[in-house]
Design an enzyme around this catalytic site. Structure first.
Site, PDB file in Angstrom:
ATOM      1  N   HIS A  75       0.841  -1.214   0.000  1.00 20.80           N
ATOM      2  CA  HIS A  75       0.000   0.000   0.000  1.00 20.80           C
ATOM      3  C   HIS A  75       0.871   1.257   0.000  1.00 20.80           C
ATOM      4  O   HIS A  75       0.594   2.229  -0.709  1.00 20.80           O
ATOM      5  CB  HIS A  75      -0.949   0.014   1.205  1.00 20.80           C
ATOM      6  CG  HIS A  75      -1.830  -1.200   1.278  1.00 20.80           C
ATOM      7  ND1 HIS A  75      -2.556  -1.521   2.383  1.00 20.80           N
ATOM      8  CD2 HIS A  75      -2.094  -2.168   0.346  1.00 20.80           C
ATOM      9  CE1 HIS A  75      -3.232  -2.652   2.148  1.00 20.80           C
ATOM     10  NE2 HIS A  75      -2.956  -3.058   0.921  1.00 20.80           N
ATOM     11  N   HIS A 233      -9.186  -2.036  -4.911  1.00 26.07           N
ATOM     12  CA  HIS A 233      -8.078  -2.355  -4.014  1.00 26.07           C
ATOM     13  C   HIS A 233      -7.118  -3.370  -4.648  1.00 26.07           C
ATOM     14  O   HIS A 233      -5.906  -3.312  -4.424  1.00 26.07           O
ATOM     15  CB  HIS A 233      -8.551  -2.866  -2.652  1.00 26.07           C
ATOM     16  CG  HIS A 233      -7.407  -3.015  -1.707  1.00 26.07           C
ATOM     17  ND1 HIS A 233      -6.862  -1.942  -1.025  1.00 26.07           N
ATOM     18  CD2 HIS A 233      -6.618  -4.077  -1.413  1.00 26.07           C
ATOM     19  CE1 HIS A 233      -5.816  -2.353  -0.329  1.00 26.07           C
ATOM     20  NE2 HIS A 233      -5.644  -3.642  -0.547  1.00 26.07           N
ATOM     21  N   ASP A 237      -3.126  -2.878  -4.982  1.00 22.15           N
ATOM     22  CA  ASP A 237      -2.095  -3.876  -4.653  1.00 22.15           C
ATOM     23  C   ASP A 237      -1.172  -4.125  -5.850  1.00 22.15           C
ATOM     24  O   ASP A 237       0.044  -4.229  -5.695  1.00 22.15           O
ATOM     25  CB  ASP A 237      -2.748  -5.205  -4.250  1.00 22.15           C
ATOM     26  CG  ASP A 237      -3.264  -5.199  -2.815  1.00 22.15           C
ATOM     27  OD1 ASP A 237      -2.852  -4.338  -2.016  1.00 22.15           O
ATOM     28  OD2 ASP A 237      -4.089  -6.086  -2.498  1.00 22.15           O
ATOM     29  N   HIS A 260      -0.528 -11.151  -4.801  1.00 24.00           N
ATOM     30  CA  HIS A 260       0.882 -10.816  -4.601  1.00 24.00           C
ATOM     31  C   HIS A 260       1.842 -11.847  -5.223  1.00 24.00           C
ATOM     32  O   HIS A 260       2.865 -11.476  -5.773  1.00 24.00           O
ATOM     33  CB  HIS A 260       1.184 -10.655  -3.123  1.00 24.00           C
ATOM     34  CG  HIS A 260       0.360  -9.587  -2.471  1.00 24.00           C
ATOM     35  ND1 HIS A 260       0.342  -8.289  -2.928  1.00 24.00           N
ATOM     36  CD2 HIS A 260      -0.495  -9.629  -1.429  1.00 24.00           C
ATOM     37  CE1 HIS A 260      -0.487  -7.580  -2.175  1.00 24.00           C
ATOM     38  NE2 HIS A 260      -1.008  -8.366  -1.266  1.00 24.00           N
TER      39      HIS A 260
HETATM   40 ZN   LIG Z   1      -3.830  -4.638  -0.154  1.00 22.16          ZN
END
Ligand SMILES: [Zn+2]
Length: 282
Positions: A75, A233, A237, A260
């Site tokens: 973030h 969001h 990311d 991720h």
């Molecule tokens: Zn996040």
């Protein structure tokens, strides 16, 4: 010209997983340094914010070097990329930046409060010239050549009516990021939080920094800023993780149910072959 902060600025808050208070200082630094994390509680150990320092990706992006780690950097990295900062030192006295509001806007506003300044040296961007694709289980990312940085994301949580299917596309400019992406908070499922708590994690998660989903409902609907906040969001990311390329990434990012692990895998695939990209001054 490269960009750093105009002056140092500090902020304290709770670490998402550790739960303890962390003190964070963002400092201007010499041109060419890049983005570097420093652990003041570990004798000032430094970890450059680069894709090849990423180890763990299960509960946020974790970078590691010489036994020191910093987790949940995505973030803050998104805010740094959105503010077009090239050189910065982030000093922490704990293993994560404070989670603040669970968004990137908290960090972005902190950067705006400090102000930024240009400094010597050219900004070097990584321009994708050959498509790169990664598939891990049902998650997929494609990085495609594009004249401008663009992000598009398809998210599918058909198992809960609280999210369902959401799609979003944006051109990555400072303005679009600050308005449409930076305010989007992180989200989580109540049943997973119980599991995290048993593992001693997620101790800093709260109903003010995380959109909490239970069954088909959002528990804390009052904190939501967009009806499609979840997919926004996911783009936040992705922007944060792509900032680990070491410079602005000029490409069209297409993500499908990715996270991720896939974000890091696609950068590793990109840099594995010099024919995939070229470095350009912007
Ligand atoms: Zn996040």
């Amino acid at each position: 010209m490269r960009r750093t902060l105009a002056k140092e600025i500090s902020k304290s808050g709770t670490a998402l997983h550790e739960g303890a208070t962390v003190n964070m200082t963002l400092s201007p630094v010499e041109p060419g340094t890049g983005i570097v994390f420093r652990r003041s509680d570990l004798g000032g150990r430094e970890i450059p914010a680069l894709y090849d320092r990423v180890g763990e990706t299960r509960l946020g992006t974790v970078i590691a070097e010489g036994g020191a780690t910093v987790g949940v950097i995505e973030h803050l990295m998104a805010a740094v990329a959105g503010a077009q900062i090239d050189d910065l030192v982030v000093t922490l006295d704990g293993p994560e930046p404070p989670i603040l509001d669970g968004d990137a806007l908290s960090y972005f506003q902190l950067i705006e409060e400090a102000g930024t300044r240009e400094q010597a040296g050219a900004r070097k961007a990584i321009k994708v010239i050959k498509s790169v694709e990664i598939t891990i289980k049902d998650a997929q990312i494609r990085l495609l050549p594009s004249d401008a940085p663009e992000y598009t994301f398809d998210l599918d949580y058909s198992n809960t009516k609280a999210i369902g299917k959401q799609s979003y596309t944006m051109t990555f400019t400072r303005e679009n990021f600050a308005r449409d992406i930076a305010p989007a908070r992180t989200f989580g499922f109540m049943h997973e939080l119980d599991m995290l708590h048993k593992m001693g994690l997620g101790r800093g998660a709260s109903l003010t920094n995380t959109i909490a989903i239970e069954g088909d409902n959002v528990v804390n609907k009052d904190i939501m800023r967009f009806p499609d906040e979840f997919v926004r969001h996911k783009i936040l990311d992705a922007i944060g993780d792509m900032a680990l390329a070491g410079g602005p990434l000029i490409a069209r990012f297409e993500g499908v149910k990715s996270g991720h692990a896939t974000n890091n895998a696609v950068l590793r695939a990109l840099f594995a072959d010099a024919a995939n990209y070229t470095v350009v001054e912007i």
